[in-house]
Scaffold this motif. Sequence first.
Motif, PDB file in Angstrom:
ATOM      1  N   LYS A 114     -21.608  42.519  19.010  1.00 45.05           N
ATOM      2  CA  LYS A 114     -21.580  43.980  18.934  1.00 45.05           C
ATOM      3  C   LYS A 114     -23.006  44.491  18.748  1.00 45.05           C
ATOM      4  O   LYS A 114     -23.783  43.928  17.985  1.00 45.05           O
ATOM      5  CB  LYS A 114     -20.718  44.435  17.772  1.00 45.05           C
ATOM      6  CG  LYS A 114     -19.235  44.169  17.940  1.00 45.05           C
ATOM      7  CD  LYS A 114     -18.460  44.670  16.743  1.00 45.05           C
ATOM      8  CE  LYS A 114     -16.971  44.390  16.893  1.00 45.05           C
ATOM      9  NZ  LYS A 114     -16.209  44.837  15.701  1.00 45.05           N
ATOM     10  N   VAL A 137     -16.347  41.082  23.215  1.00 42.05           N
ATOM     11  CA  VAL A 137     -17.175  40.700  22.077  1.00 42.05           C
ATOM     12  C   VAL A 137     -16.576  39.452  21.421  1.00 42.05           C
ATOM     13  O   VAL A 137     -15.356  39.245  21.445  1.00 42.05           O
ATOM     14  CB  VAL A 137     -17.274  41.859  21.068  1.00 42.05           C
ATOM     15  CG1 VAL A 137     -18.078  41.460  19.844  1.00 42.05           C
ATOM     16  CG2 VAL A 137     -17.904  43.070  21.741  1.00 42.05           C
ATOM     17  N   TYR A 159     -27.351  42.094  24.442  1.00 44.09           N
ATOM     18  CA  TYR A 159     -25.905  42.043  24.215  1.00 44.09           C
ATOM     19  C   TYR A 159     -25.406  40.677  23.768  1.00 44.09           C
ATOM     20  O   TYR A 159     -24.217  40.533  23.472  1.00 44.09           O
ATOM     21  CB  TYR A 159     -25.148  42.432  25.496  1.00 44.09           C
ATOM     22  CG  TYR A 159     -25.728  43.611  26.217  1.00 44.09           C
ATOM     23  CD1 TYR A 159     -25.698  44.878  25.635  1.00 44.09           C
ATOM     24  CD2 TYR A 159     -26.334  43.470  27.462  1.00 44.09           C
ATOM     25  CE1 TYR A 159     -26.241  45.962  26.288  1.00 44.09           C
ATOM     26  CE2 TYR A 159     -26.885  44.554  28.118  1.00 44.09           C
ATOM     27  CZ  TYR A 159     -26.840  45.801  27.525  1.00 44.09           C
ATOM     28  OH  TYR A 159     -27.382  46.870  28.167  1.00 44.09           O
TER      29      TYR A 159
END
Length: 305
Positions: A114, A137, A159
Motif C-alpha cells: 500500500k 496488495v 508500488y
Amino acid sequence: MSATEQSTDKKLNSNPEILLKKRKNVDRLRIEKQQQARTRAEERLRKQNEKKASNKFIRVESIVARKLATERENERIKRVTKFDKLQFKEKLSEDTKENKEEEKERLLFIVRIKTSYMGEIPTRARKVLNILRLNKVNQGTFVRLNSKVEPLLHLINPYVVVGTPSLSTVRNLIQKRATVKVPIINEEDRTINKTEENIDKLVEGYDYKIIPLNDNNLVEEKLGEFGVICTEDIIFEIFKLGESFLECVKFLEPFTLKEPVTGWGPLSKLQRIEQKEESKKYQASSKRNAPLNEVDIDTFILDQI
C-alpha cells in the motif's frame, strides 16, 4: 399408453444421433447459464461500486491533489523510459566493441504494498504489474533479476518492495502459501465456484479453480517433462535459478500474503501506528539511477506467511 408404445419410445430415445443432440444442447445450455451468471454477478458488483462512489463526498482539494500526483507519476515514467533508452544505446555500442561481461543474476521476491500515492497508476506501470500478476496488495512473486528485468522494476518501484529471500523463506512460501490452477471436472465444483467471492478467480465458463499445492502428482503431471516431480524440486529450481525456473514460477499462482495487522482492538491500533511509521522507510526515490526499493524480505514477510 400401452406397453408396446412405451417400448418404442425407449427405442427411439436410445438412438445415438438423438443422444448426441441432447448432449450438445445440454453443454450449450450449461455454458450459456454460466455466462449469464457471470454477467449478472459482474453487473451486481458494478452497481454496488457505483452506489458507494456516488454516496461518497469528495473534497475539491482531494481532486486537485490526485490530478497533480497523476501528472508527477507520468513525468516519472517518461524520465525512467528516457533513461533506459539511453542506457540501451550505450550497451549496444559496448557490445560492438566486444566488451561483454558475464551478467550476474540473482533471485528476488516482489511484494506489492500500500502506498500513500493518490493518483492513477500509469499505463506502463500497470502493464508491468499485470505481467508480474501483482493485481492486488500483499501479493508476491519470484523474479530472476537481470539487465532485462531491472528496467521494468524501476517502473513499478513506488508500488512494490523487493528483496533477496533465503532458502527457508522460499520453502515456507511454497509449502504454506503456494496455490495452483486445476481444471474443474465435477459439476458440484462449478456450482460451488459461482459465488461472488470467487468471481475474480474464475474465467469465462468457470473452467478452473485455484487450490493449495498439496499433491506431488499434480506437480509431476504439469512439470514432469522438465524434470520437476515434487515441491522440493520446485524449491530447488526457484532458489538456485535453474533451467526450469520460469516454468515453475508460471505453474504457481501469485502468493497472497496475510494482512500484517488484524483486529480493531487497542493493541491492533498501536500496531497500525507502528506499521505506518515503519512504512515511511519504504518510500522509493523518483530518480531512475536510484537503487530499487530493497528490504530484508525475510523479516518483512515473516508474519505474513
